[in-house]
Design a protein around this motif. Structure first.
Motif, PDB file in Angstrom:
ATOM      1  N   UNK A  64     -26.147 -18.108 -32.217  1.00 33.45           N
ATOM      2  CA  UNK A  64     -26.733 -19.150 -33.055  1.00 33.45           C
ATOM      3  C   UNK A  64     -28.228 -19.203 -32.764  1.00 33.45           C
ATOM      4  N   UNK A  65     -29.017 -18.721 -33.703  1.00 36.39           N
ATOM      5  CA  UNK A  65     -30.464 -18.645 -33.525  1.00 36.39           C
ATOM      6  C   UNK A  65     -31.157 -19.409 -34.646  1.00 36.39           C
ATOM      7  N   UNK A  66     -32.150 -20.177 -34.293  1.00 39.76           N
ATOM      8  CA  UNK A  66     -32.998 -20.821 -35.291  1.00 39.76           C
ATOM      9  C   UNK A  66     -33.975 -19.775 -35.811  1.00 39.76           C
ATOM     10  N   UNK A  67     -34.499 -19.959 -37.022  1.00 42.89           N
ATOM     11  CA  UNK A  67     -35.472 -18.984 -37.546  1.00 42.89           C
ATOM     12  C   UNK A  67     -36.626 -18.771 -36.558  1.00 42.89           C
ATOM     13  N   UNK A  68     -36.923 -17.522 -36.285  1.00 41.26           N
ATOM     14  CA  UNK A  68     -38.018 -17.169 -35.390  1.00 41.26           C
ATOM     15  C   UNK A  68     -37.681 -17.257 -33.915  1.00 41.26           C
ATOM     16  N   UNK A  69     -36.474 -17.667 -33.573  1.00 38.24           N
ATOM     17  CA  UNK A  69     -36.101 -17.855 -32.179  1.00 38.24           C
ATOM     18  C   UNK A  69     -35.782 -16.530 -31.479  1.00 38.24           C
ATOM     19  N   UNK A  70     -35.272 -15.578 -32.222  1.00 37.29           N
ATOM     20  CA  UNK A  70     -34.918 -14.275 -31.627  1.00 37.29           C
ATOM     21  C   UNK A  70     -35.524 -13.166 -32.473  1.00 37.29           C
ATOM     22  N   UNK A  71     -36.362 -12.374 -31.854  1.00 35.57           N
ATOM     23  CA  UNK A  71     -36.896 -11.211 -32.565  1.00 35.57           C
ATOM     24  C   UNK A  71     -37.213 -10.137 -31.552  1.00 35.57           C
ATOM     25  N   UNK A  72     -37.607  -8.994 -32.011  1.00 42.65           N
ATOM     26  CA  UNK A  72     -37.931  -7.909 -31.098  1.00 42.65           C
ATOM     27  C   UNK A  72     -38.236  -6.647 -31.869  1.00 42.65           C
TER      28      UNK A  72
END
Length: 148
Positions: free
Chosen positions: A12-20
């Motif tokens: 469960x990720x909010x927008x922009x919370x997980x990237x790479x």
């Protein structure tokens, strides 16, 4: 190409919370898919087994020609190398090989000379590389500080 496996209840990720840098790279997925196709080809897998055997045999011959305890073969499959008794010996071997036209790296705590030949390399090409590796390491063993 990379994959992340995570339990659905934790995904469960909010927008922009997980990237790479591993996310959504189309070329990586196309290349990964093409690479996986090789593993379904029995000729490729048979060749990989033959190449691995040739690599390990060549490296064993090098260690047997060195002073006792100077180095031993490490690694898995074609991703193999020599663990030297000192980091200085591994680094000297790396530099000597570079001057001879073979790219190798040191790894671990600096004791390992790591070879990563392509799995598509012919056995004839490996033999040529193995001769250069063996000749270079044996010729420079005393300069590298290996035990006599």
């Amino acid at each position: 190409m990379a994959a992340l496996l995570i339990r659905p209840d934790l995904d469960h990720w909010a927008p922009g919370e997980h990237n790479g840098t591993f996310r959504g790279h189309n070329l990586a997925f196309v290349a990964g898919s093409a690479a996986l196709d090789h593993w379904t080809d029995p000729h490729f897998t048979h060749h990989t087994t033959e190449l691995t055997t040739a690599i390990r045999t060549s490296l064993m011959a090098i260690t047997e020609a060195l002073p006792a305890g100077a180095a031993h073969v490490v690694g898995k499959g074609a991703m193999s190398g020599l663990r030297f008794s000192t980091p200085a010996a591994a680094e000297h071997a790396r530099q000597t090989l570079f001057r001879a036209g073979v790219i190798a790296e040191t790894s671990g705590l600096g004791h390992v000379l790591k070879l990563l030949p392509p799995l598509t390399m012919s056995l004839t090409d490996w033999k040529e590389v193995a001769d250069v590796v063996g000749d270079s390491i044996l010729a420079s063993a005393s300069e590298a500080g290996l035990p006599a």
